[in-house]
Motif scaffolding. Structure first.
Motif, PDB file in Angstrom:
ATOM      1  N   LEU A   5      -1.011   5.679  -7.647  1.00 36.51           N
ATOM      2  CA  LEU A   5      -1.925   6.814  -7.640  1.00 36.51           C
ATOM      3  C   LEU A   5      -1.388   8.029  -8.373  1.00 36.51           C
TER       4      LEU A   5
ATOM      5  N   LEU B 207       0.820  -1.211   0.000  1.00 34.28           N
ATOM      6  CA  LEU B 207       0.000   0.000   0.000  1.00 34.28           C
ATOM      7  C   LEU B 207       0.854   1.261   0.000  1.00 34.28           C
ATOM      8  N   ILE B 208       1.961   1.249   0.724  1.00 30.59           N
ATOM      9  CA  ILE B 208       2.854   2.411   0.728  1.00 30.59           C
ATOM     10  C   ILE B 208       3.413   2.653  -0.670  1.00 30.59           C
ATOM     11  N   ARG B 209       3.860   1.592  -1.329  1.00 29.58           N
ATOM     12  CA  ARG B 209       4.425   1.763  -2.673  1.00 29.58           C
ATOM     13  C   ARG B 209       3.349   2.106  -3.684  1.00 29.58           C
ATOM     14  N   PHE B 210       2.177   1.494  -3.554  1.00 30.03           N
ATOM     15  CA  PHE B 210       1.090   1.783  -4.482  1.00 30.03           C
ATOM     16  C   PHE B 210       0.631   3.228  -4.355  1.00 30.03           C
ATOM     17  N   SER B 211       0.666   3.764  -3.145  1.00 32.14           N
ATOM     18  CA  SER B 211       0.223   5.135  -2.961  1.00 32.14           C
ATOM     19  C   SER B 211       1.078   6.103  -3.767  1.00 32.14           C
ATOM     20  N   PHE B 212       2.345   5.771  -3.962  1.00 35.12           N
ATOM     21  CA  PHE B 212       3.213   6.654  -4.731  1.00 35.12           C
ATOM     22  C   PHE B 212       3.187   6.297  -6.216  1.00 35.12           C
TER      23      PHE B 212
END
Length: 109
Positions: free
Chosen positions: A29, A21-26
């Motif tokens: 998104l 989720l941390i990597r996907f957020s950057f």
């Protein structure tokens, strides 16, 4: 404190999802949008800020020598810093430092 096998797997799964989720957020998104110039300017210095923090403990308190600083690692660090300032090249300075480390270790053995 001991953990059961399902507890260990639950921790691994939760940490994996959190990391995703941390990597996907950057990347997911805002990965296809252009970043503002001020952010790009700051991101240029990420490796310069992180690499010394990772390497300094290995030079000052090396696990290979039970935490006692030794000449090969200190010499390699000095050569790497010197080559970095002189050539302004990360790869050249890292290769020079690695070569210095191996040469000094071979000479001191």
């Amino acid at each position: 404190m001991t953990y059961t096998e399902p507890q260990i797997w639950a921790v691994i799964a939760i940490l994996g999802v959190g990391t995703y989720l941390i990597r996907f957020s950057f990347l997911g998104l805002i990965g296809d949008r252009p970043l503002p110039p001020w952010l790009l300017r700051h991101l240029r210095y990420t490796s310069v800020a992180i690499l010394p923090g990772l390497v300094a403990p290995l030079v000052i308190w090396p696990a290979a020598t039970d935490g006692v600083p030794d000449v090969p690692r200190l010499a390699a660090a000095l050569v790497t810093i010197g080559l970095g300032f002189w050539t302004k090249g990360v790869v050249r300075s890292m290769l020079g430092g690695a070569l210095t480390l191996y040469v000094f270790q071979a000479l001191m053995a």
